[in-house]
Design a protein around this motif. Structure first.
Motif, PDB file in Angstrom:
ATOM      1  N   LEU A 114       0.847  -1.185   0.000  1.00 45.01           N
ATOM      2  CA  LEU A 114       0.000   0.000   0.000  1.00 45.01           C
ATOM      3  C   LEU A 114       0.883   1.237   0.000  1.00 45.01           C
ATOM      4  O   LEU A 114       1.804   1.339   0.822  1.00 45.01           O
ATOM      5  CB  LEU A 114      -0.901  -0.010   1.233  1.00 45.01           C
ATOM      6  N   VAL A 115       0.594   2.155  -0.910  1.00 41.57           N
ATOM      7  CA  VAL A 115       1.392   3.374  -1.014  1.00 41.57           C
ATOM      8  C   VAL A 115       0.459   4.537  -1.324  1.00 41.57           C
ATOM      9  O   VAL A 115      -0.580   4.354  -1.970  1.00 41.57           O
ATOM     10  CB  VAL A 115       2.482   3.215  -2.094  1.00 41.57           C
ATOM     11  N   TYR A 147       2.880  -7.626 -16.034  1.00 38.88           N
ATOM     12  CA  TYR A 147       1.520  -7.340 -16.433  1.00 38.88           C
ATOM     13  C   TYR A 147       0.731  -6.996 -15.174  1.00 38.88           C
ATOM     14  O   TYR A 147       1.182  -7.268 -14.065  1.00 38.88           O
ATOM     15  CB  TYR A 147       0.898  -8.553 -17.124  1.00 38.88           C
ATOM     16  N   ARG A 148      -0.428  -6.417 -15.352  1.00 36.07           N
ATOM     17  CA  ARG A 148      -1.291  -6.132 -14.211  1.00 36.07           C
ATOM     18  C   ARG A 148      -2.743  -6.334 -14.578  1.00 36.07           C
ATOM     19  O   ARG A 148      -3.122  -6.243 -15.744  1.00 36.07           O
ATOM     20  CB  ARG A 148      -1.066  -4.708 -13.694  1.00 36.07           C
ATOM     21  N   GLN A 149      -3.530  -6.584 -13.527  1.00 36.73           N
ATOM     22  CA  GLN A 149      -4.968  -6.770 -13.712  1.00 36.73           C
ATOM     23  C   GLN A 149      -5.696  -6.096 -12.573  1.00 36.73           C
ATOM     24  O   GLN A 149      -5.524  -6.467 -11.405  1.00 36.73           O
ATOM     25  CB  GLN A 149      -5.329  -8.249 -13.786  1.00 36.73           C
ATOM     26  N   ALA A 150      -6.500  -5.116 -12.916  1.00 35.55           N
ATOM     27  CA  ALA A 150      -7.332  -4.431 -11.941  1.00 35.55           C
ATOM     28  C   ALA A 150      -8.700  -5.118 -11.889  1.00 35.55           C
ATOM     29  O   ALA A 150      -9.104  -5.771 -12.854  1.00 35.55           O
ATOM     30  CB  ALA A 150      -7.490  -2.966 -12.320  1.00 35.55           C
ATOM     31  N   LYS A 170      -0.191   6.386  -9.103  1.00 35.02           N
ATOM     32  CA  LYS A 170      -1.528   6.953  -9.150  1.00 35.02           C
ATOM     33  C   LYS A 170      -2.535   5.912  -8.687  1.00 35.02           C
ATOM     34  O   LYS A 170      -2.293   4.703  -8.791  1.00 35.02           O
ATOM     35  CB  LYS A 170      -1.864   7.367 -10.583  1.00 35.02           C
ATOM     36  N   PRO A 171      -3.690   6.356  -8.211  1.00 41.62           N
ATOM     37  CA  PRO A 171      -4.715   5.375  -7.809  1.00 41.62           C
ATOM     38  C   PRO A 171      -5.055   4.388  -8.923  1.00 41.62           C
ATOM     39  O   PRO A 171      -5.345   3.218  -8.642  1.00 41.62           O
ATOM     40  CB  PRO A 171      -5.907   6.256  -7.448  1.00 41.62           C
ATOM     41  N   GLU A 172      -5.000   4.835 -10.159  1.00 43.58           N
ATOM     42  CA  GLU A 172      -5.321   3.942 -11.272  1.00 43.58           C
ATOM     43  C   GLU A 172      -4.246   2.886 -11.532  1.00 43.58           C
ATOM     44  O   GLU A 172      -4.439   2.000 -12.375  1.00 43.58           O
ATOM     45  CB  GLU A 172      -5.592   4.727 -12.561  1.00 43.58           C
ATOM     46  N   ASP A 173      -3.128   2.954 -10.829  1.00 37.85           N
ATOM     47  CA  ASP A 173      -2.120   1.907 -10.912  1.00 37.85           C
ATOM     48  C   ASP A 173      -2.455   0.734  -9.984  1.00 37.85           C
ATOM     49  O   ASP A 173      -1.767  -0.299 -10.007  1.00 37.85           O
ATOM     50  CB  ASP A 173      -0.734   2.450 -10.539  1.00 37.85           C
ATOM     51  N   THR A 174      -3.477   0.888  -9.179  1.00 39.44           N
ATOM     52  CA  THR A 174      -3.884  -0.179  -8.272  1.00 39.44           C
ATOM     53  C   THR A 174      -4.281  -1.423  -9.060  1.00 39.44           C
ATOM     54  O   THR A 174      -5.130  -1.358  -9.950  1.00 39.44           O
ATOM     55  CB  THR A 174      -5.060   0.273  -7.391  1.00 39.44           C
ATOM     56  N   ALA A 175      -3.646  -2.537  -8.756  1.00 36.14           N
ATOM     57  CA  ALA A 175      -3.900  -3.781  -9.487  1.00 36.14           C
ATOM     58  C   ALA A 175      -3.083  -4.906  -8.872  1.00 36.14           C
ATOM     59  O   ALA A 175      -2.212  -4.668  -8.019  1.00 36.14           O
ATOM     60  CB  ALA A 175      -3.527  -3.635 -10.957  1.00 36.14           C
ATOM     61  N   LEU A 176      -3.372  -6.103  -9.334  1.00 31.85           N
ATOM     62  CA  LEU A 176      -2.529  -7.258  -9.035  1.00 31.85           C
ATOM     63  C   LEU A 176      -1.490  -7.330 -10.152  1.00 31.85           C
ATOM     64  O   LEU A 176      -1.854  -7.393 -11.327  1.00 31.85           O
ATOM     65  CB  LEU A 176      -3.373  -8.515  -8.982  1.00 31.85           C
ATOM     66  N   TYR A 180       4.970 -18.403 -18.785  1.00 28.71           N
ATOM     67  CA  TYR A 180       4.879 -18.731 -17.366  1.00 28.71           C
ATOM     68  C   TYR A 180       4.482 -17.472 -16.590  1.00 28.71           C
ATOM     69  O   TYR A 180       4.916 -16.372 -16.918  1.00 28.71           O
ATOM     70  CB  TYR A 180       6.224 -19.249 -16.856  1.00 28.71           C
ATOM     71  N   TRP A 181       3.700 -17.693 -15.512  1.00 30.69           N
ATOM     72  CA  TRP A 181       3.215 -16.576 -14.701  1.00 30.69           C
ATOM     73  C   TRP A 181       3.548 -16.793 -13.236  1.00 30.69           C
ATOM     74  O   TRP A 181       3.519 -17.932 -12.740  1.00 30.69           O
ATOM     75  CB  TRP A 181       1.701 -16.450 -14.855  1.00 30.69           C
ATOM     76  N   GLY A 182       3.807 -15.694 -12.555  1.00 25.42           N
ATOM     77  CA  GLY A 182       3.920 -15.737 -11.109  1.00 25.42           C
ATOM     78  C   GLY A 182       2.553 -15.698 -10.471  1.00 25.42           C
ATOM     79  O   GLY A 182       1.527 -15.642 -11.159  1.00 25.42           O
ATOM     80  N   GLN A 183       2.554 -15.701  -9.150  1.00 30.93           N
ATOM     81  CA  GLN A 183       1.283 -15.744  -8.425  1.00 30.93           C
ATOM     82  C   GLN A 183       0.657 -14.361  -8.265  1.00 30.93           C
ATOM     83  O   GLN A 183      -0.516 -14.247  -7.908  1.00 30.93           O
ATOM     84  CB  GLN A 183       1.494 -16.380  -7.034  1.00 30.93           C
ATOM     85  N   GLY A 184       1.428 -13.324  -8.534  1.00 34.95           N
ATOM     86  CA  GLY A 184       0.918 -11.966  -8.442  1.00 34.95           C
ATOM     87  C   GLY A 184       1.243 -11.306  -7.112  1.00 34.95           C
ATOM     88  O   GLY A 184       1.321 -11.975  -6.076  1.00 34.95           O
ATOM     89  N   THR A 185       1.433  -9.999  -7.165  1.00 34.66           N
ATOM     90  CA  THR A 185       1.651  -9.214  -5.953  1.00 34.66           C
ATOM     91  C   THR A 185       0.767  -7.964  -6.042  1.00 34.66           C
ATOM     92  O   THR A 185       0.710  -7.302  -7.080  1.00 34.66           O
ATOM     93  CB  THR A 185       3.144  -8.861  -5.767  1.00 34.66           C
ATOM     94  N   GLN A 186       0.072  -7.673  -4.957  1.00 33.53           N
ATOM     95  CA  GLN A 186      -0.913  -6.591  -4.964  1.00 33.53           C
ATOM     96  C   GLN A 186      -0.241  -5.239  -4.754  1.00 33.53           C
ATOM     97  O   GLN A 186       0.572  -5.072  -3.842  1.00 33.53           O
ATOM     98  CB  GLN A 186      -1.956  -6.818  -3.872  1.00 33.53           C
ATOM     99  N   VAL A 187      -0.609  -4.293  -5.602  1.00 30.60           N
ATOM    100  CA  VAL A 187      -0.198  -2.903  -5.435  1.00 30.60           C
ATOM    101  C   VAL A 187      -1.460  -2.074  -5.266  1.00 30.60           C
ATOM    102  O   VAL A 187      -2.357  -2.115  -6.120  1.00 30.60           O
ATOM    103  CB  VAL A 187       0.607  -2.412  -6.653  1.00 30.60           C
ATOM    104  N   THR A 188      -1.531  -1.348  -4.165  1.00 27.93           N
ATOM    105  CA  THR A 188      -2.675  -0.490  -3.887  1.00 27.93           C
ATOM    106  C   THR A 188      -2.183   0.930  -3.663  1.00 27.93           C
ATOM    107  O   THR A 188      -1.329   1.165  -2.800  1.00 27.93           O
ATOM    108  CB  THR A 188      -3.452  -0.980  -2.660  1.00 27.93           C
ATOM    109  N   VAL A 189      -2.715   1.841  -4.459  1.00 26.33           N
ATOM    110  CA  VAL A 189      -2.335   3.253  -4.354  1.00 26.33           C
ATOM    111  C   VAL A 189      -3.542   4.014  -3.829  1.00 26.33           C
ATOM    112  O   VAL A 189      -4.553   4.162  -4.523  1.00 26.33           O
ATOM    113  CB  VAL A 189      -1.887   3.821  -5.702  1.00 26.33           C
TER     114      VAL A 189
END
Length: 115
Positions: A11-12, A37-40, A86-92, A104-113
């Motif tokens: 969280l930032v 990559y990211r997915q909101a 920015k808030p719109e960067d919030t995604a996995l 191949y994909w990782g498990q994902g890391t959450q970014v919350t702005v």
């Protein structure tokens, strides 16, 4: 089997910075592509930034000038430095590696702005 382990999310506040890391279980020296990559919520997964081949980079227009992808081949690790968040960067955020026709994909890391 290739494994990708991401870290560094969190969280930032808007305007802040984070650095994501993705470490592969194989050498990344000669992979075809590797990056982020990211997915909101409610949206499709989208490219953020990646290496194609050894040095060429590819960025989404929305992050150009704010995000930087880098790599340390000795550590089999790719990084994503995210500034001016920015808030719109919030995604996995997912790490992706493509080589010899396989993805191949990782498990994902959450970014919350958020403030």
């Amino acid at each position: 089997q290739v494994q990708l382990v991401e870290s560094g999310g969190g969280l930032v506040q808007p305007g802040g910075s984070l650095r994501l890391s993705c470490t592969a279980s194989v050498s990344i020296f000669s992979v075809n592509a590797m990056g982020w990559y990211r997915q909101a919520p409610g949206k499709e997964r989208e490219l953020v930034a990646r290496f194609i081949g050894g040095r060429r980079t590819d960025y989404a227009d929305s992050v150009k000038g704010r995000f930087t992808v880098s790599r340390d081949n000795a550590k089999n690790t790719v990084y994503l430095q995210m500034n001016s968040l920015k808030p719109e960067d919030t995604a996995l955020y997912y790490c992706n590696l493509v080589n010899m026709g396989r993805s191949y994909w990782g498990q994902g890391t959450q970014v919350t702005v958020s403030s």
